[in-house]
Design a protein around this motif. Structure first.
Motif, PDB file in Angstrom:
ATOM      1  N   ASP A  45      10.184   8.965  12.864  1.00  0.00           N
ATOM      2  CA  ASP A  45       9.335   7.795  12.622  1.00  0.00           C
ATOM      3  C   ASP A  45       8.155   8.165  11.726  1.00  0.00           C
ATOM      4  OD1 ASP A  45      10.827   6.034  14.205  1.00  0.00           O
ATOM      5  OD2 ASP A  45       9.838   6.702  16.023  1.00  0.00           O
ATOM      6  N   VAL A  46       7.586   9.347  11.974  1.00  0.00           N
ATOM      7  CA  VAL A  46       6.465   9.799  11.152  1.00  0.00           C
ATOM      8  C   VAL A  46       6.913   9.965   9.710  1.00  0.00           C
ATOM      9  CG1 VAL A  46       4.812  11.670  10.764  1.00  0.00           C
ATOM     10  CG2 VAL A  46       5.337  10.928  13.091  1.00  0.00           C
ATOM     11  N   TYR A  47       8.063  10.616   9.504  1.00  0.00           N
ATOM     12  CA  TYR A  47       8.575  10.805   8.146  1.00  0.00           C
ATOM     13  C   TYR A  47       8.862   9.465   7.479  1.00  0.00           C
ATOM     14  CZ  TYR A  47       9.257  15.628   9.713  1.00  0.00           C
ATOM     15  OH  TYR A  47       9.067  16.890  10.222  1.00  0.00           O
ATOM     16  N   SER A  48       9.382   8.532   8.266  1.00  0.00           N
ATOM     17  CA  SER A  48       9.673   7.201   7.721  1.00  0.00           C
ATOM     18  C   SER A  48       8.393   6.506   7.267  1.00  0.00           C
ATOM     19  CB  SER A  48      10.385   6.347   8.791  1.00  0.00           C
ATOM     20  OG  SER A  48      10.583   5.039   8.333  1.00  0.00           O
ATOM     21  N   THR A  49       7.344   6.643   8.070  1.00  0.00           N
ATOM     22  CA  THR A  49       6.062   6.038   7.717  1.00  0.00           C
ATOM     23  C   THR A  49       5.481   6.684   6.462  1.00  0.00           C
ATOM     24  OG1 THR A  49       5.603   5.501  10.022  1.00  0.00           O
ATOM     25  CG2 THR A  49       3.728   5.559   8.534  1.00  0.00           C
ATOM     26  N   LEU A  50       5.530   8.019   6.392  1.00  0.00           N
ATOM     27  CA  LEU A  50       5.023   8.715   5.210  1.00  0.00           C
ATOM     28  C   LEU A  50       5.803   8.313   3.968  1.00  0.00           C
ATOM     29  CD1 LEU A  50       4.421  12.301   6.676  1.00  0.00           C
ATOM     30  CD2 LEU A  50       2.691  10.616   6.033  1.00  0.00           C
ATOM     31  N   ASN A  51       7.099   8.129   4.152  1.00  0.00           N
ATOM     32  CA  ASN A  51       7.932   7.703   3.021  1.00  0.00           C
ATOM     33  C   ASN A  51       7.529   6.313   2.536  1.00  0.00           C
ATOM     34  OD1 ASN A  51      10.308   8.163   1.259  1.00  0.00           O
ATOM     35  ND2 ASN A  51      11.123   6.387   2.370  1.00  0.00           N
ATOM     36  N   ALA A  52       7.178   5.443   3.498  1.00  0.00           N
ATOM     37  CA  ALA A  52       6.807   4.071   3.146  1.00  0.00           C
ATOM     38  C   ALA A  52       5.506   4.020   2.364  1.00  0.00           C
ATOM     39  CB  ALA A  52       6.692   3.226   4.414  1.00  0.00           C
ATOM     40  N   ILE A  53       4.589   4.957   2.656  1.00  0.00           N
ATOM     41  CA  ILE A  53       3.268   4.905   2.012  1.00  0.00           C
ATOM     42  C   ILE A  53       3.125   5.933   0.897  1.00  0.00           C
ATOM     43  CG2 ILE A  53       2.198   4.034   4.119  1.00  0.00           C
ATOM     44  CD1 ILE A  53       1.069   6.819   4.630  1.00  0.00           C
ATOM     45  N   LYS A  54       4.216   6.561   0.486  1.00  0.00           N
ATOM     46  CA  LYS A  54       4.112   7.663  -0.466  1.00  0.00           C
ATOM     47  C   LYS A  54       3.625   7.205  -1.845  1.00  0.00           C
ATOM     48  CE  LYS A  54       9.017   7.534  -1.816  1.00  0.00           C
ATOM     49  NZ  LYS A  54      10.292   8.285  -1.770  1.00  0.00           N
ATOM     50  N   VAL A  55       4.011   5.994  -2.274  1.00  0.00           N
ATOM     51  CA  VAL A  55       3.620   5.552  -3.624  1.00  0.00           C
ATOM     52  C   VAL A  55       2.103   5.434  -3.757  1.00  0.00           C
ATOM     53  CG1 VAL A  55       3.774   3.687  -5.299  1.00  0.00           C
ATOM     54  CG2 VAL A  55       5.822   4.435  -4.087  1.00  0.00           C
ATOM     55  N   PRO A  56       1.417   4.642  -2.899  1.00  0.00           N
ATOM     56  CA  PRO A  56      -0.048   4.584  -3.041  1.00  0.00           C
ATOM     57  C   PRO A  56      -0.718   5.939  -2.817  1.00  0.00           C
ATOM     58  CG  PRO A  56       0.653   3.452  -1.035  1.00  0.00           C
ATOM     59  CD  PRO A  56       1.879   3.721  -1.838  1.00  0.00           C
ATOM     60  N   LEU A  57      -0.164   6.765  -1.919  1.00  0.00           N
ATOM     61  CA  LEU A  57      -0.747   8.085  -1.703  1.00  0.00           C
ATOM     62  C   LEU A  57      -0.606   8.961  -2.935  1.00  0.00           C
ATOM     63  CD1 LEU A  57       0.319   9.082   1.940  1.00  0.00           C
ATOM     64  CD2 LEU A  57      -1.956   8.477   1.128  1.00  0.00           C
ATOM     65  N   ILE A  58       0.575   8.936  -3.538  1.00  0.00           N
ATOM     66  CA  ILE A  58       0.811   9.755  -4.731  1.00  0.00           C
ATOM     67  C   ILE A  58      -0.108   9.314  -5.872  1.00  0.00           C
ATOM     68  CG2 ILE A  58       2.486  10.253  -6.556  1.00  0.00           C
ATOM     69  CD1 ILE A  58       4.650  10.239  -4.344  1.00  0.00           C
ATOM     70  N   ILE A  59      -0.206   7.995  -6.051  1.00  0.00           N
ATOM     71  CA  ILE A  59      -1.072   7.477  -7.120  1.00  0.00           C
ATOM     72  C   ILE A  59      -2.516   7.925  -6.891  1.00  0.00           C
ATOM     73  CG2 ILE A  59      -2.065   5.376  -8.116  1.00  0.00           C
ATOM     74  CD1 ILE A  59       0.652   4.034  -7.642  1.00  0.00           C
ATOM     75  N   ALA A  60      -2.981   7.809  -5.642  1.00  0.00           N
ATOM     76  CA  ALA A  60      -4.356   8.212  -5.333  1.00  0.00           C
ATOM     77  C   ALA A  60      -4.553   9.703  -5.595  1.00  0.00           C
ATOM     78  CB  ALA A  60      -4.683   7.874  -3.885  1.00  0.00           C
ATOM     79  N   VAL A  61      -3.600  10.539  -5.174  1.00  0.00           N
ATOM     80  CA  VAL A  61      -3.699  11.983  -5.384  1.00  0.00           C
ATOM     81  C   VAL A  61      -3.686  12.319  -6.868  1.00  0.00           C
ATOM     82  CG1 VAL A  61      -2.507  14.186  -5.060  1.00  0.00           C
ATOM     83  CG2 VAL A  61      -2.727  12.597  -3.143  1.00  0.00           C
ATOM     84  N   VAL A  62      -2.808  11.641  -7.632  1.00  0.00           N
ATOM     85  CA  VAL A  62      -2.739  11.877  -9.081  1.00  0.00           C
ATOM     86  C   VAL A  62      -4.074  11.535  -9.748  1.00  0.00           C
ATOM     87  CG1 VAL A  62      -1.699  11.048 -11.233  1.00  0.00           C
ATOM     88  CG2 VAL A  62      -0.245  11.612  -9.285  1.00  0.00           C
ATOM     89  N   VAL A  63      -4.645  10.404  -9.348  1.00  0.00           N
ATOM     90  CA  VAL A  63      -5.943   9.998  -9.918  1.00  0.00           C
ATOM     91  C   VAL A  63      -7.011  11.039  -9.595  1.00  0.00           C
ATOM     92  CG1 VAL A  63      -7.810   8.301  -9.780  1.00  0.00           C
ATOM     93  CG2 VAL A  63      -5.435   7.530  -9.936  1.00  0.00           C
ATOM     94  N   ILE A  64      -7.041  11.522  -8.357  1.00  0.00           N
ATOM     95  CA  ILE A  64      -8.045  12.512  -7.949  1.00  0.00           C
ATOM     96  C   ILE A  64      -7.858  13.817  -8.717  1.00  0.00           C
ATOM     97  CG2 ILE A  64      -8.810  13.958  -6.026  1.00  0.00           C
ATOM     98  CD1 ILE A  64      -8.144  11.544  -4.185  1.00  0.00           C
ATOM     99  N   ILE A  65      -6.590  14.265  -8.833  1.00  0.00           N
ATOM    100  CA  ILE A  65      -6.322  15.496  -9.586  1.00  0.00           C
ATOM    101  C   ILE A  65      -6.742  15.337 -11.045  1.00  0.00           C
ATOM    102  CG2 ILE A  65      -4.491  16.993 -10.459  1.00  0.00           C
ATOM    103  CD1 ILE A  65      -3.017  16.499  -7.796  1.00  0.00           C
ATOM    104  N   ALA A  66      -6.385  14.174 -11.606  1.00  0.00           N
ATOM    105  CA  ALA A  66      -6.770  13.915 -13.008  1.00  0.00           C
ATOM    106  C   ALA A  66      -8.280  13.920 -13.160  1.00  0.00           C
ATOM    107  CB  ALA A  66      -6.195  12.582 -13.464  1.00  0.00           C
ATOM    108  N   ALA A  67      -8.974  13.340 -12.170  1.00  0.00           N
ATOM    109  CA  ALA A  67     -10.438  13.300 -12.224  1.00  0.00           C
ATOM    110  C   ALA A  67     -11.024  14.706 -12.173  1.00  0.00           C
ATOM    111  CB  ALA A  67     -10.961  12.459 -11.063  1.00  0.00           C
ATOM    112  N   VAL A  68     -10.446  15.565 -11.332  1.00  0.00           N
ATOM    113  CA  VAL A  68     -10.921  16.950 -11.236  1.00  0.00           C
ATOM    114  C   VAL A  68     -10.696  17.684 -12.549  1.00  0.00           C
ATOM    115  CG1 VAL A  68     -10.526  19.176 -10.108  1.00  0.00           C
ATOM    116  CG2 VAL A  68     -10.613  17.079  -8.744  1.00  0.00           C
ATOM    117  N   ILE A  69      -9.501  17.486 -13.129  1.00  0.00           N
ATOM    118  CA  ILE A  69      -9.180  18.151 -14.404  1.00  0.00           C
ATOM    119  C   ILE A  69     -10.137  17.713 -15.502  1.00  0.00           C
ATOM    120  CG2 ILE A  69      -7.439  18.316 -16.231  1.00  0.00           C
ATOM    121  CD1 ILE A  69      -5.314  18.149 -13.987  1.00  0.00           C
ATOM    122  N   VAL A  70     -10.352  16.403 -15.572  1.00  0.00           N
ATOM    123  CA  VAL A  70     -11.259  15.873 -16.595  1.00  0.00           C
ATOM    124  C   VAL A  70     -12.668  16.411 -16.394  1.00  0.00           C
ATOM    125  CG1 VAL A  70     -12.363  13.770 -17.449  1.00  0.00           C
ATOM    126  CG2 VAL A  70      -9.907  13.797 -17.024  1.00  0.00           C
TER     127      VAL A  70
END
Length: 994
Positions: A45-70
């Motif tokens: 169930d936990v994996y299923s939930t993480l899978n469901a929310i992976k898109v917004p989480l990935i986008i947020a992480v990508v933005v944060i990483i990009a912000a750090v790089i910049v």
């Protein structure tokens, strides 16, 4: 300069520390929510939930990483640009996190989070006190006096007691899993004795506590069947017996046995017991005490260490009393093997205050009046069920499921209708067994501190119903209650319809009778109540001609008085002959021929001549090609088998101006329902059906507020919010042991009142399955081996709770009588006669008389059809025959059961909700098809009908408080964001000008 550098790092360190602390706090809260409840969420169930929310989480992480790089990239730029870019990077990161949080909390995981955030103000003191008092009253009448030589009980208050047995320090209050109860406020067994005025040997208690302070875990993730008990060497090293003898000459022995959801109890205390370890979540520990391991002993016998302790106590003390703290029927022959064991009491789980009742009974403040709900035999390995209970694989499993991982399992109910006392009484009547050497305590047995005379003083027979009057007189010297048990013995024709020689018809409990007082009890039953189900010839209920003995018993075996009624000719309850039974909506005919399978069943013919052949363990069994063709799992689902190719798309999204409030009290078939259903969108219907786990979601088009559902057959418990918690009652086995209809009704009403105060509408209970075997893990949660007793007591509880607006999800419908392999969709093979007379009988009154608005289907299959998509069960029997309308939910949509628990098939067969823990996304498919939408509409109608007749009608619609706070925080963040942007640009301009 050094001070500046220190200050430069201090602020980031504080920020990091705060973030880490907040993250840990959130982690602990989430962990407790997921894994700390009665039914924990699986990692799937936990994996299923993480899978469901992976898109917004990935986008947020990508933005944060990009912000750090910049931010790093501009390190060599001029100060103005560097500060501007880094400020924007911080704001972009905050914005990304905020957007992700909004998408997750207010969209993807709104359902789960809303359940977590929905709490209550708890119970009022008045309601809590009433529940606690009722809990103790149930135990007062549910404890059973098994033995009382020379009136050894009661014991004088103030008596010094040596309480032996490690279980005395860790007694059983209920069970594990969904039927578990909180022990936080519970009165312990030892406290119950002390509260009754006894003085206890605390040194002995301390010895046990030091030996072990916790009970071995028995659950769905970890299973340890150890019955903790010190060795004789450990007793002697601590001078336990010498000190105890000096303390007093009186001893109490406590023997406990636990049970729970997930595992059945070991029939053998060794690896020879064949558990499905995949279902258990790992290997099973039978005992950490080597000497207690034995393939010759079961969990329901004394262990080697316990036997040594019992023998030593018997040798050391003149007065020995035994308390059996187990809902499962144990082998208790040893109670009669030791001369100093003078008395014994049976006490299933005691709930919050039930052990006070045990103390009150021990001292005589309360006279025991409980009666056993099961038959107690000397040898549990010799029962008709023993060899056909547990873990059995089909040899061609891969061919059946199409998967190496998903195993096809089966169990054969070979004993037919001869379950519990129905077998033993009939076998004795046929001369197959010597009753006294096989049965120790009959069903319905229980002693008292006083004596009663009972006799039938009047019988009125009008040809369709019979009314008996029974006078009960207290002929002893102590006030007390007794039970009037009425049985019938039908005529049996060799080789004809199977019939047990003894069958419970009805019962009533007296009021408290003072010595010399009497009470007249009136009991009325219909002729049709004695009809047998003929699944071979007439395929209907039949009351065969002949003489029927109506007996007044003290238990299933002991007849006190009897009358006779004669049926002149066969009465066949079908449309072709004498019409339906009065309690049915339509005439009953065979619906479960497919469940018989290729099994030979036990028959009374020629004195159970086929007993040895039928009751042996199954050998290498292969599912037939015909059965494989009918096997239900997701891989075999074909919508065309259910759907109408000419179906028209129902109206959706209409604006008819109706609300759920307009539906209160309307008949299910009222035309207004169609108008309301026309307003619903397909998405609303799909969500209402699929997202059913522990709530019924809000339906905006009908202005229906979200309602909460909770586990807790023995006490309301939320898996998501600890503020929703009711009083812990004794489990169903103890409630049934009261044989008191009024108490059962009162318990249902009180649970209903708790639900109202806790904001709970749906109750996942009571549980109505049958004690087919003493080794079934959840026998504590089920009432009895007998469908009549279970049906009457359960029906009263359901009626009480329903009267308070609770949707009782009566469970587990049906034939879910063992835990082993349940999440494999175990194929359960049984005769239609046994299905109707034994297993459905326990459920029947909850719908016909209790008026239940809900039902929970079961994990198992009936034959090859999953119970949650069995039309014969959920449509024909439940709705057409019994007249039910309301919500029918799955059991928990366990990942192990995913291969066969198919909502698409279910909603076409009578199912209306999925008990999904993850929101139900993707569980309903092909929603553009008219047949799917029609099935969703029908399911939504049933759900909303239940809702319209529930306490949810008092709930206010609107935005939940936590959402309003969330939106408020969003607004504040937006203001701060805009302000920060303005400030950044102003500072940038200022630096540029400079």
């Amino acid at each position: 300069m050094m001070e500046e550098k220190k200050n430069k790092w201090l602020k980031p360190l504080i920020i990091v520390a705060v973030i880490v602390a907040a993250a840990y706090f959130a982690y602990r809260k989430i962990y407790d929510m997921l894994f700390g409840g009665a039914v924990s969420v699986s990692m799937d169930d936990v994996y299923s939930t993480l899978n469901a929310i992976k898109v917004p989480l990935i986008i947020a992480v990508v933005v944060i990483i990009a912000a750090v790089i910049v931010s790093i990239a501009v390190a060599r730029k001029e100060v103005g640009i560097r500060k501007m870019v880094r400020g924007q990077s911080i704001l972009a990161s905050i914005l990304a996190v905020a957007v992700a949080a909004n998408v997750i909390c207010l969209n993807i995981e709104y359902s789960l989070i809303n359940k977590v955030m929905t709490g209550s103000e708890g119970l009022s003191e008045e309601t809590k006190q009433a529940s606690i008092e009722l809990c103790e009253e149930i135990a007062d009448e549910g404890v059973v006096l098994l033995k009382n030589e020379d009136n050894a009980l009661p014991v004088n208050k103030g008596t010094k007691l040596n309480v032996f047995g490690w279980g005395s320090t860790q007694p059983i209050y209920g069970g594990t899993g969904s039927g578990s109860v909180s022990e936080e406020n519970a009165v312990s067994l030892l406290q119950g004795l002390e509260n009754a005025g006894f003085e206890l040997n605390t040194a002995l208690t301390d010895f046990y506590k030091e030996y072990r302070s916790d009970r071995p875990s028995i659950g769905m993730g970890e299973v340890d069947w150890t019955s903790p008990q010190p060795t004789m060497e450990e007793y002697d090293e601590n001078s336990i017996f010498e000190d105890a003898e000096a303390f007093s000459d009186t001893a109490v022995i406590v023997i406990t046995r636990a049970g729970g959801e997930g595992p059945d109890l070991p029939e053998k205390m060794s690896d020879e017991n064949t558990y499905n370890t995949t279902q258990m979540g790992g290997e099973v520990t039978y005992s950490t005490n080597e000497e207690d391991l034995s393939s010759e002993k079961s969990y329901l016998e004394l262990t080697a260490r316990e036997a040594e302790m019992v023998e030593r106590v018997n040798d050391s003390f003149e007065k020995v009393y035994v308390i059996i703290n187990s809902a499962n029927a144990m082998e208790l022959g040893w109670l009669d093997e030791y001369e100093n064991i003078k008395a014994a009491l049976w006490c299933a789980g005691a709930g919050e205050t039930g052990f006070n009742a045990l103390g009150s009974i021990m001292c005589g403040d309360v006279n025991p009046s409980g009666k056993l709900v099961d038959t107690y035999v000397y040898d549990l390995m010799s029962t008709p069920v023993y060899n056909n209970f547990g873990n059995f694989d089909y040899s061609n499993s891969n061919e059946i499921t199409g998967s190496e991982e998903n195993k096809a399992k089966f169990v054969n109910y070979v004993e037919g209708i001869y379950v519990g006392y129905k077998y033993y009484e009939t076998a004795a009547a046929e001369g197959q067994i010597d009753y006294d050497s096989v049965v120790q305590y009959p069903f319905g047995y229980g002693l008292s501190y006083t004596t009663f005379d009972k006799e039938i003083t009047s019988i009125k027979d009008d040809g369709t119903s019979v009314t008996l009057e029974v006078v009960v007189e207290n002929t002893g010297d102590t006030a007390g209650k007794d039970v009037v048990e009425i049985y019938y013995t039908p005529p049996y024709y060799n080789g004809g319809i199977e019939k047990a020689s003894t069958n419970l018809l009805d019962f009533e409990k007296t009021e408290i009778l003072e010595p010399g007082d009497s009470q007249t009890i009136s009991i009325t039953f219909n002729y049709e109540d004695m009809a047998s189900y003929d699944d071979i010839n007439n395929k209907s209920y039949v009351l065969e001609h002949g003489d029927y003995a109506i007996t007044l018993n003290s238990d299933s075996h002991t007849i006190l008085d009897s009358e006779k009624i004669t049926v002149e000719k066969d009465i066949i309850y079908n449309d072709e002959n004498d019409g339906k039974r009065s309690t049915d909506e339509t005439a009953v005919t065979n619906q479960f021929d497919f469940a018989r399978g290729d099994v030979t069943y036990l028959s009374r013919k020629d004195g159970f001549a086929n007993y040895d052949e039928v009751t042996k363990a199954p050998g290498n069994v292969e599912m037939t090609s015909e059965q494989i063709a009918d096997y239900q799992c997701k891989n075999t689902y074909d919508a065309s088998e259910y759907d109408d190719p000419d179906a028209e798309m129902p109206v959706t999204g209409a604006d008819n101006g109706l609300t759920i409030q307009d539906m209160k009290g309307l008949d299910y078939d009222d035309a207004k329902w169609d108008e309301l259903l026309d307003q619903m969108t397909v998405d609303e219907m799909s969500a209402l059906v699929a997202d059913g786990g522990f709530h019924m979601i809000a339906v905006d088009s009908a202005e229906a507020a979200e309602s909460t559902a909770c586990d807790g057959p023995a006490g309301i418990t939320s898996n998501f919010n600890s503020s929703i918690s009711g009083v812990a009652y004794p489990p169903a086995a103890m409630i049934a042991a009261t044989w008191n209809k009024e108490l059962a009704q009162a318990r249902g009403e009180q649970v209903g009142k708790e639900c109202v105060e806790l904001g709970v509408t749906g109750w996942y209970g009571p549980a109505m399955n049958t004690h087919r075997s003493a080794f079934a893990g959840r026998n504590f949660e089920y009432y009895s081996e007998d469908g009549t007793l279970a049906g009457i007591i359960g029906g009263k509880e359901v009626g009480g709770a329903t009267s308070q607006g609770v949707i009782c999800y009566v469970k587990h419908f049906a034939l879910n009588d063992q835990e082993t392999n349940r999440t494999n969709g175990i194929c359960t093979w049984a005769t239609e006669q046994s299905i109707r007379e034994i297993y459905l009988k326990a459920f029947e009154k909850s719908f016909k008389e209790g008026g239940s608005l809900g039902c929970m289907s079961s994990f198992n299959s009936i034959g090859t059809q999953w119970a949650g998509s069995c039309q014969s069960l959920l449509q024909t029997v439940l709705r057409d025959e019994w007249g039910f309308h309301g919500a029918v939910i799955t059991d928990a949509m366990d990942p192990l059961a995913d291969f066969y628990m198919d909502l698409n098939r279910g909603i076409r067969s009578g199912l209306t909700q999925g008990l999904s823990m993850t929101g139900g996304d993707g569980l309903i498919t092909n929603t553009e098809d008219a047949n799917t939408v029609t099935a969703l509409r029908r399911a939504s109608h049933e759900n909303l009908y239940a809702l319209a007749n529930s306490n949810a009608m008092a709930k206010e619609t609107g935005t939940p408080g936590w959402v309003k706070i969330f939106i408020g925080v969003d607004v504040l963040l937006a203001i701060l964001f805009v302000g920060s942007e303005i400030l950044l640009f102003k500072k940038y301009k200022k630096r540029k000008t400079v």
